[in-house]
Design a protein around this motif. Structure first.
Motif, short mmCIF file in Angstrom:
data_model
loop_
_atom_site.label_atom_id
_atom_site.label_comp_id
_atom_site.label_asym_id
_atom_site.label_seq_id
_atom_site.Cartn_x
_atom_site.Cartn_y
_atom_site.Cartn_z
N ALA A 1 23.98 -36.11 71.86
CA ALA A 1 22.52 -36.11 71.85
C ALA A 1 21.97 -35.25 72.99
O ALA A 1 20.96 -34.58 72.85
CB ALA A 1 21.98 -37.53 71.98
N VAL A 2 22.66 -35.26 74.13
CA VAL A 2 22.12 -34.56 75.29
C VAL A 2 22.49 -33.08 75.28
O VAL A 2 21.65 -32.22 75.48
CB VAL A 2 22.64 -35.22 76.58
N TYR A 3 23.75 -32.81 75.00
CA TYR A 3 24.23 -31.46 75.24
C TYR A 3 24.43 -30.61 73.98
O TYR A 3 24.64 -29.42 74.06
CB TYR A 3 25.54 -31.50 76.04
N PRO B 1 22.20 -30.29 71.10
CA PRO B 1 20.98 -30.69 70.39
C PRO B 1 20.96 -30.27 68.93
O PRO B 1 20.33 -30.93 68.12
CB PRO B 1 19.87 -29.98 71.18
N ASN B 2 21.63 -29.20 68.57
CA ASN B 2 21.62 -28.79 67.17
C ASN B 2 22.81 -29.34 66.39
O ASN B 2 23.06 -28.96 65.26
CB ASN B 2 21.60 -27.27 67.06
#
Lengths: 238, 401, 317, 296
Positions: free
Chosen positions: C260-262, C264-265
């Motif tokens: 989720a953090v690193y 994003p796509n």
């Protein structure tokens, strides 16, 4: 005071500003003219630190402030009044102003607050009301007052007359002249070229991210029709 | 000295196994008669029909919110496997259990079950302890015909066909042992607090307690439901304190017990408190003295009477250095149940084992939980009433004396 | 191979069902509608299928179809109700709606089986049916990601106001995605119930929100392929993670957080990025960006770009 | 009746303690932290690990809880939410990522606590504080109840005052309205965001320890159970308004208590969901929320 040299701003896919240079000096108004999308706002946003310039330099009183975070640039004595005024609508008028003086000491802030109320009496009358309830012109005054709260030496104004009634435009531009007369260096972005030229000391005209004219306002005024025609043509190209 | 007593117990268990086997044979009229004859030949030696290793799959929540039940069950399984081997009930055949962690997922559990079904290496499944996982498995194993023995999983829809067995008796089936105690305490009125998100607790709160009231001459004056994960019981507890009945029945989940009891006492209620088996397994320790006097019927407690129970407890203490709880006891019984079924069937064939298990179930046996009988494929035990004395649970005789 | 298939059949079924569930969240998301109503639709589909199968012994296609129709209708009504909401507010309103259905099921008495739920919903639904249905859905969705409908959806996500000025009826697109999301969720719920033969209130709780969301985020939010990647990973991850034993949950949490953090796509984004680099044609932007840039932009493109680039620069402060 | 009111107030104060930090962060720096419940639980859990070894008093445990909560919250901000905000291409995507990131991060402390406790409830019976109950005739109230009530409403008042009167509080409200212009006013957004997250975390820690005292014990899963309730309280009162959270928490607790008193309680779980849904439909800004809620 404010010196912008060969500034480049690039977004994901396009280069919005290509080698723009401009300056502002105390007591004088530098007017930046240009059509929509000419790169005026981007220049201001880059100077204020809201976007990082790709290349070029921004100096304030000789100090390099290129790429600094916006809140740091304020501390160097330059403030941007953003397009569309963007007052803190739910906050009271006074809270807006106090927030404008966030970088100043409490005493200094109180002192300037009194001056701002003197300059814009309407703000004093409405000090406890929510800023969002002010009229457009009053909000612009509030945005000016808020910017002045940090006692800036350079002030950048992004389209202060936009969306205002013609009578309001006059008093807004009057206030701009007043700020310059008080010894502040003013960089004014204005679409309303005719009104802007009336109060400007220097003129920078932009098209497609580049400077197409730079010089004293008299020169621009005397060649106003040529300049406008050029800008109009540039606008068509855009 | 220790080892001496262990040998003695082994002998006792061994002969108990042999005895059961014999009884099973006498009662059995299934086609496995012929093979079980050879099985009987080795009451301590095992049958030729069994392979060297019988592999079971244990699907269990070893992590996640039901990990407490899962990890304790694992200890019970392991102990029983050791004992079965030492006992010689299956001769040279050893039981091997492969553990699969289904965490809190019904899909995971069902997936493991279908692996067990496809892989002929597995003779039977030791099922998960959560009803939601078990109900997802039951139709699969019944259809595929692999014997599955559950613990916990008190919900309906778990024991559905011939191949599904359950070694944890439903709490409602022995709940009536609380009746005499309540009557002996002179209880005339009672309030009920139950967890509305858990089928077992709903059934106890809405059916079992009123039934108990009818049988033992008291009246249920109020019934309140709480949420599945509720932690603040101030409102229902002060209502109970306000009604001030003679007894309060708390039918909530394990972690809710210390909270509910503490708050009930803080609300000023000092009547008789009755719970259910989830109150055990150390859940009351954080309530400490506040919960002293709290009583609940359970299928197992470490100090309960009965030879087979105490034999289990002694062995467990020796192996793990702690008292067993009900999860361990049920799991232990489940493995012994399968071992007896294997001995009965003298075959690691799934169908044969099912018949063997059915035969064992028909006769019942003595295990950690005491004398276990079966209603169909579902275990029943006499149950034991226990009381929290402020630091540990002690058995009460059911008349409350 | 056959042996492997049989012993993993449940996970295979689970993958396709999770995929449909994830799509029921992703389809609205692609239109910029942050709705979890798909989870509620899952509950509707699950219970409808169970009730019809147990009581009326109807064929699976009828049982699931009825749930799909009810959920699609519910989705339409919901879309009308929440027309004013967007962003997190819409997300939370739809979560509340979905979880409310769980409480409704608990209190449904004999109809829903209360806290116990319903069991014994035996049917003739097979894995082949599930795969066929899912593939048909995927083909339809893949088609909808291209063409004019896909462009409209992308425009609605990237800039609703701009979409309006382009003559797109934003509210209609929103209503449509609610209906599609409802149908997808109900289809997943119905099939899962008939395969597992059982449904209970605890199987339709908040964890479904988490599951669906993590699949989309880790896989990739803007294409069905992302949801597919996510569904495969999170259906199979627990069995792969068996070796970490008791720390399984911890690893799961770390994977979700890092993704989720690193990323994003999502993984799909990473793959596309890698593919683009491979082909050295770094000009095409992921899905929406290109179509918006191609749209007849009436307003100041510089400001538009500034707005897009804004947060990146701002966050530096 | 008086007892019911007191109970509703106590339940409300628990919701409030939990929701306060969440509302503060959401209403100002736009971070809806779904790991908040996990932080609350883990702070209380850390205090438990300490008190299991050393018998400590309530104030010390509260300090430990607040410190752990602040540190955890800062870690989450620096390691997760800041990178998300830095990279996200727009506000909506950041919001979604923060939501999912929070959900993922929440699993980590939960897994650790579950592993250590096997999901068995933990409490502070090893500490020196003892619960006493006073019967005032018309109501019964315990000392921990008093502490909870005072702490919840006291902290809400303190934070409300700080936001209203202190300059950093004003700046924070400015960020809540327009982050970009706030930075143009010289506000260091990153520092204030860190401060806010630390305060929110410390509040969660305090709430966790108080909750454990008040309930006697909590389980690793307890934090999550409060998450949606707190959310309902925030929505009810209005995002970005401290008075709103207070009102929302008390009203939600009041309705729940009323339903529990008058019915068998099986519908109680639906109340929070109903409140969220109806409020968002009828009045998305909440009872006291400012008109211009960020609705991107």
């Amino acid at each position: 005071m404010l010196q912008i040299d060969d500034l480049h701003v690039r977004y994901a896919t396009a280069e919005a500003v290509r080698g723009v240079s401009a300056s502002a000096t105390p007591g004088r108004i530098t007017l930046v003219l240009g059509a929509n999308g000419a790169g005026k706002s981007s220049t201001l946003r880059a100077a204020a630190g809201l976007v990082t310039p790709h290349a070029g330099r921004v100096t304030l009183e000789g100090r390099d402030v290129t790429g600094l975070a916006p809140h740091k640039i304020v501390r160097h004595g330059m403030v941007l009044v953003p397009e569309g005024r963007r007052v803190f609508a739910p906050l009271s008028v006074e809270e807006n102003l106090v927030l404008g003086g966030y970088t100043a000491t409490r005493e200094k802030s109180a002192e300037v607050l009194a001056q701002v109320y003197e300059m814009f009496p309407i703000l004093g009358q409405r000090r406890a009301g929510a800023a969002g309830l002010l009229s457009g012109g009053e909000q612009q005054m509030l945005a000016f007052g808020r910017a002045l709260m940090s006692s800036p030496r350079v002030i950048m104004l992004d389209e202060p007359s936009m969306g205002l009634a013609p009578t309001m435009v006059e008093s807004v531009l009057g206030a701009v002249r007043g700020m310059a007369d008080a010894g502040i260096a003013v960089l004014l972005v204005e679409q309303n070229a005719e009104m802007g030229l009336e109060i400007a000391d220097e003129v920078v005209a932009m098209a497609r991210g580049e400077v197409v004219f730079s010089g004293p306002a008299e020169q621009a005024r005397s060649n106003a029709s040529v300049l406008l025609a050029f800008l109009g043509e540039a606008a068509l190209v855009e | 000295m220790n080892s001496g007593s262990r040998i003695g117990r082994r002998k006792a268990l061994g002969s108990a196994g042999a005895l059961l086997l014999a009884v099973g044979l006498a009662a059995c009229s299934s086609p496995s008669d012929s093979s079980s004859g050879s099985g009987s030949g080795g009451s301590g030696g095992g049958g030729e029909g069994l392979p060297d290793t019988v592999t079971l799959m244990a699907i269990n929540g070893l992590t996640g919110p039901v990990a407490f039940a899962g990890t304790n069950a694992q200890k019970g399984y392991d102990l029983a496997v050791e004992q079965v081997e030492a006992d010689g009930l299956l001769g040279d055949t050893t039981i091997e259990i492969e553990y699969k962690d289904s965490a809190a997922s019904a899909q995971e559990a069902a997936s493991f079950a279908s692996q067990a079904i496809t892989d002929q290496k597995y003779t039977a499944i030791l099922g998960p302890s959560a009803s939601a996982q078990s109900t997802a498995i039951s139709p699969l194993v019944d259809q595929a015909g692999i014997p599955t023995v559950y613990v916990q999983s008190g919900s309906e829809g778990v024991v559905t066909g011939d191949y599904t067995f359950r070694l944890t008796p439903p709490a409602a089936s022995y709940f009536d042992i609380a009746g005499d105690y309540v009557e002996a305490q002179g209880v005339k009125t009672a309030s009920v607090l139950f967890n509305s998100g858990n089928p077992t607790l709903v059934q106890l709160g809405q059916d079992s307690v009123p039934a108990l009231a009818e049988d033992h001459g008291f009246e249920v004056v109020s019934t309140a439901g709480v949420e599945a994960t509720q932690q603040d019981f101030t409102t229902p507890t002060s209502q109970i304190a306000g009604d001030d009945p003679d007894a309060a029945f708390l039918m909530v989940q394990g972690p809710q017990y210390p909270v509910a009891i503490t708050q009930l006492r803080q609300a000023g209620y000092d009547g008789v408190l009755v719970g259910m088996s989830a109150a055990g397994a150390g859940n009351l320790s954080s309530a400490g003295e506040d919960a002293a006097g709290f009583v609940w019927p359970t299928n197992f407690t470490a100090d309960q009477e009965g030879e087979s129970s105490q034999a289990f407890v002694d062995a467990y203490r020796e192996k793990y250095g702690e008292d067993p709880n009900n999860y361990a006891a049920e799991a232990y019984d489940a493995v012994w149940f399968i071992a007896r079924g294997l001995a009965e069937a003298d075959s690691a064939d799934r169908t044969a084992l099912q018949e063997g298990l059915a035969a064992v179930a028909a006769d019942g046996f003595s295990g950690a939980q005491g004398d276990i009988t079966f209603d169909g494929n579902d275990a029943r035990v006499p149950g034991v009433l226990v009381q929290w004395d402020g630091s540990r649970e002690v058995p009460l005789s059911t008349d409350g004396s | 191979m056959n042996q492997w298939y049989l012993s993993h059949e449940i996970l295979i079924q689970g993958t396709f069902i999770s995929l449909l569930l994830a799509l029921s969240i992703q389809v609205p998301l692609r239109a910029g509608v942050f709705s979890f109503a798909g989870i509620g639709s899952y509950a509707i589909g699950a219970y409808t299928a169970a009730i019809l199968t147990i009581r009326e012994q109807v064929a699976p296609v009828v049982a699931i179809g009825a749930g799909v129709l009810i959920a699609a209708a519910a989705g339409y009504l919901l879309a009308l109700l929440v027309a004013r909401l967007s962003g997190l507010y819409l997300g939370m309103a739809t979560i509340a709606f979905s979880l409310f259905l769980g409480v409704l099921a608990t209190n449904g008495g004999d109809l829903t089986g209360g806290a116990t739920g319903l069991f014994g919903a035996l049917s003739t639904l097979t894995t082949a049916h599930v795969i066929t249905i899912t593939v048909l859905v995927l083909v339809a969705l893949a088609a909808s990601e291209r063409g004019s409908f896909g462009r409209r959806v992308d425009a609605v996500r990237e800039d609703p106001q701009l979409a309006v000025s382009m003559g797109i009826d934003v509210n209609r697109v929103r209503r449509r995605v609610f209906v599609i999301s409802g149908a997808l969720g109900a289809c997943a719920g119905g099939m899962n119930t008939l395969l597992r033969t059982t449904v209970s209130p605890e199987t339709v709780g908040f964890h479904l929100v988490v599951t669906a969301l993590t699949m989309i985020i880790v896989g990739g939010a803007l294409s069905w392929a992302g949801a597919a990647i996510g569904a495969v990973i999170f259906t199979w991850l627990p069995s792969v993670l068996q070796f970490v034993g008791e720390w399984q949950l911890l690893v799961y949490g770390i994977v979700v957080a890092i993704a989720a953090v690193y990323v994003p796509n999502g993984l799909l984004g990473l793959l596309q990025e890698g593919w683009r680099r491979l082909r050295r044609r770094g000009r095409r932007l992921p899905a929406g960006g290109a179509s918006v840039a191609a749209a007849p932009v009436a307003e100041d493109p510089e400001e538009k770009l500034a707005a897009l680039g804004g947060p990146t620069a701002e966050a530096r402060s | 009746m008086a007892q019911d009111v007191l109970n509703a107030l106590t339940l409300g104060s628990l919701y409030l303690l939990f929701a306060l930090g969440m509302s503060l962060a959401w209403g100002t720096i736009g971070i809806l932290n779904f790991a908040h419940g996990s932080i609350l639980m883990f702070s209380a859990f850390s205090a438990y690990l300490v008190v299991r070894e050393v018998a400590l008093s309530m104030p010390v445990l509260l300090l430990i809880g607040a410190a752990v909560g602040a540190v955890l919250s800062l870690l989450v901000q620096v390691l997760a939410f800041e990178p998300i905000q830095r990279r996200a291409k727009d506000h909506r995507q950041a919001e979604l990522q923060i939501l999912v990131g929070g959900i993922g991060i929440a699993i980590i402390p939960l897994a650790i606590a579950q592993h250590i406790t096997s999901s068995v409830p933990f409490g502070y019976s090893g500490g020196t504080f003892r619960v006493d109950t006073y019967d005032l005739g018309f109501v019964r109230i315990s000392n921990v109840q008093i502490v909870t009530l005072v702490a919840a409403f006291g902290l809400a008042a303190a934070i409300g005052w700080w936001l209203k009167a202190a300059r950093p509080g004003l700046a924070l409200r400015g960020i809540g309205v327009d982050p970009e212009v706030s930075s143009l006013m010289g506000v260091d957004r990153r520092r204030l965001a860190l401060l806010t997250m630390a305060v929110a975390g410390a509040l969660a820690g305090l709430a966790g320890v108080l909750l454990t005292y008040y309930l006697g014990s909590i389980a690793p899963e307890t934090g999550d159970a409060f998450l949606l309730k707190a959310f309902a309280a925030i929505i009810l009162g209005g995002v970005g308004s401290i008075a709103g959270v207070v009102l929302g928490a008390v009203i939600l607790a009041g309705i729940e208590t009323f339903v529990l008193v008058t019915t068998s309680g099986t519908w109680a779980p639906a109340i929070a969901f109903g409140v969220i849904f109806l409020m968002l439909l009828v009045r998305p800004n909440g009872l006291l929320g400012r008109q211009e809620v960020r609705r991107t």
